[in-house]
Design an enzyme around this catalytic site. Sequence first.
Site, PDB file in Angstrom:
ATOM      1  N   GLU A 262      -2.363   5.889  -0.405  1.00 14.96           N
ATOM      2  CA  GLU A 262      -1.367   4.929  -0.684  1.00 14.96           C
ATOM      3  C   GLU A 262      -1.831   4.049  -1.733  1.00 14.96           C
ATOM      4  O   GLU A 262      -2.664   3.097  -1.552  1.00 14.96           O
ATOM      5  CB  GLU A 262      -0.948   4.328   0.660  1.00 14.96           C
ATOM      6  CG  GLU A 262       0.195   3.528   0.605  1.00 14.96           C
ATOM      7  CD  GLU A 262       0.331   2.197   0.383  1.00 14.96           C
ATOM      8  OE1 GLU A 262      -0.036   1.746  -0.676  1.00 14.96           O
ATOM      9  OE2 GLU A 262       0.015   1.192   1.281  1.00 14.96           O
TER      10      GLU A 262
ATOM     11  N   LYS B  34     -14.111   2.211   6.833  1.00 14.61           N
ATOM     12  CA  LYS B  34     -14.392   1.434   5.902  1.00 14.61           C
ATOM     13  C   LYS B  34     -13.582   0.265   5.317  1.00 14.61           C
ATOM     14  O   LYS B  34     -12.682   0.504   4.563  1.00 14.61           O
ATOM     15  CB  LYS B  34     -14.966   2.173   4.703  1.00 14.61           C
ATOM     16  CG  LYS B  34     -16.102   1.136   4.047  1.00 14.61           C
ATOM     17  CD  LYS B  34     -15.999   1.472   2.400  1.00 14.61           C
ATOM     18  CE  LYS B  34     -15.208   0.792   1.645  1.00 14.61           C
ATOM     19  NZ  LYS B  34     -15.208  -0.544   1.424  1.00 14.61           N
TER      20      LYS B  34
ATOM     21  N   GLU C 107       0.440  -3.384 -12.549  1.00 10.81           N
ATOM     22  CA  GLU C 107       0.608  -4.137 -11.343  1.00 10.81           C
ATOM     23  C   GLU C 107      -0.191  -5.384 -11.490  1.00 10.81           C
ATOM     24  O   GLU C 107      -1.291  -5.481 -11.672  1.00 10.81           O
ATOM     25  CB  GLU C 107       0.175  -3.439 -10.339  1.00 10.81           C
ATOM     26  CG  GLU C 107       0.726  -3.588  -8.622  1.00 10.81           C
ATOM     27  CD  GLU C 107       0.168  -2.869  -7.780  1.00 10.81           C
ATOM     28  OE1 GLU C 107       0.701  -2.580  -6.618  1.00 10.81           O
ATOM     29  OE2 GLU C 107      -0.890  -2.265  -8.056  1.00 10.81           O
TER      30      GLU C 107
ATOM     31  N   CYS D 169       1.150  -3.695  -2.724  1.00 15.55           N
ATOM     32  CA  CYS D 169       1.589  -2.588  -3.489  1.00 15.55           C
ATOM     33  C   CYS D 169       3.194  -2.560  -3.618  1.00 15.55           C
ATOM     34  O   CYS D 169       3.626  -1.819  -4.587  1.00 15.55           O
ATOM     35  CB  CYS D 169       1.194  -1.347  -2.944  1.00 15.55           C
ATOM     36  SG  CYS D 169      -0.777  -1.568  -2.748  1.00 15.55           S
TER      37      CYS D 169
HETATM   38  C1  SIN Z   1       0.253  -2.462   0.912  1.00 16.26           C
HETATM   39  O1  SIN Z   1       0.431  -3.518   0.039  1.00 16.26           O
HETATM   40  O2  SIN Z   1      -0.501  -1.577   0.680  1.00 16.26           O
HETATM   41  C2  SIN Z   1       1.198  -2.466   1.909  1.00 16.26           C
HETATM   42  C3  SIN Z   1       2.385  -3.373   2.311  1.00 16.26           C
HETATM   43  C4  SIN Z   1       3.212  -2.990   3.480  1.00 16.26           C
HETATM   44  O3  SIN Z   1       2.680  -2.316   4.371  1.00 16.26           O
HETATM   45  O4  SIN Z   1       4.297  -3.475   3.374  1.00 16.26           O
END
Ligand code: SIN
Length: 504
Positions: A273, A198, A404, A307
């Site tokens: 993640e 998805k 964040e 992230c």
């Molecule tokens: C992400 O922002 O979730 C992944 C970043 C990355 O793979 O470097």
Amino acid sequence: MHDYRFFREMSMDTQNIASRLSASGIFRTQGLIGGKWSEAYDGNTIKVHNPTTGDVIANVPCMGKRETSDAISSAYDAFSSWSKLTASERSRCLRKWYDLIIAHKEELGQLITLEQGKPFKEALGEVTYGASFIEFYAEEAKRVYGDIIPAPVADRRLFVLKQPVGVVGAITPWNFPLAMITRKVGPALACGCTVVIKPSELTPLTALAAAELSLQAGIPPGVVNVVMGNASDIGDTLLASPQVRKITFTGSTAVGKKLLAGSAATVKKVSLELGGNAPCIVFDDADLDVAVKGSLAAKFRNSGQTCVCANRIIVQEGIYEKFANAFANAVQNLKVGDGFTEGVAQGPLINESAVQKVESFVRDAVSRGAKVMLGGKRHSLGMTFYEPTVISNVNSEMLLSREEVFGPVAPLMRFKTEDEAIQIANDTNAGLAAYIFTTNVQRSWRVSEALEYGLVGVNEGLISTEVAPFGGFKQSGLGREGSKYGIDEYLEIKYVCLGNMDSA
Ligand code: SIN
């Protein structure tokens, strides 16, 4: 063949790019269920926008429970044959998929820029990065080794087999429309799992193009399925199904927690993640140029929308002023604009609510005494462009350091001692990536070990690679993606005890 729905609401620029993509054969606007391209059963659609212009690029099906159930059944049926192929047969399919992704690098890069907004050069980088997971796991497919355990009793033999977990539900975000899919689907397929993907409804077109290439690579129908549309209906259906044995997700911590709770009823394996709050610590003994370059890369990749982006730049008092000025100068040189324009380093944010979040964080910081050194407002280009921003005098009470920001805002905080830097860095529920800049080798080890984070960059701001494990401590997630560790998330361990071995 051009789909008229595709061109109606586009500016000339978007139209030209879209027209070339349409001719390339990878532009798909339907879901994929059991190897068949499919509309939503009730005919509903959702619009996919170009965040740079607001143009509607395509209408894709708004799918829900019924389509997801069918996709799960297809994946379940395909599992019995795909998992029985030899590892080298699956490896060859994945290698072919990798080759096709690389052969279509330009078009996939264009698609990413078109629907996600990141600069084209960065989008090409994502294609290479995304493809690398398929290549890596094509190789790892052949290395899923078991064990033979010395038996405690003479007439027994003890074996450990590793077997694919089954059907995987892979829920992926908009910030890396290709790489977050391949990082999950590569290891899943390599060890014999089948998948229902998805993708984010904001960026489904890259996912559909990748799925088209998986079919062209000879990956059998039903092994890769893609449904998109109503996120909660699709998510609930994946969670409720006992046939789905694993959920893998990249996205917000709040959604991750719901998926974890929702997996309990059928006791699924879960990899998450989730969000980060990355500290980037610059010590007095850092090489200034290295620290500026590394922090810039760690903060402004994808306009701050990753992230692992530096969320707090924590600078020791002796180098603070020098670093702040050099960093702000470097940020000032970042060209903002349409990702297809040469030299552009910062694209738009994904949507209006992303900009509003950034604005509210900046407002909160300023109201509590922080100082805007650069930027601090929407860009004159309009739409969802925001000025690359540097804010000094940030403290640990402000939203900018607690959560964040997911945008192009670099908050600078000040510290005195190494212990204080570690304390500030670890003072968060997140634990994904951290960065340190120092020329002292002992310090680099000491601080790396003290940081409660899954990834640490020392004198380097870009550390993601397919060969290293990616994942977080604390509320940043569960499990690891990429590397030799990533495939374990898709495997069950089976112990087999052979008894009565001496009876001959
Ligand atoms: C992400 O922002 O979730 C992944 C970043 C990355 O793979 O470097």
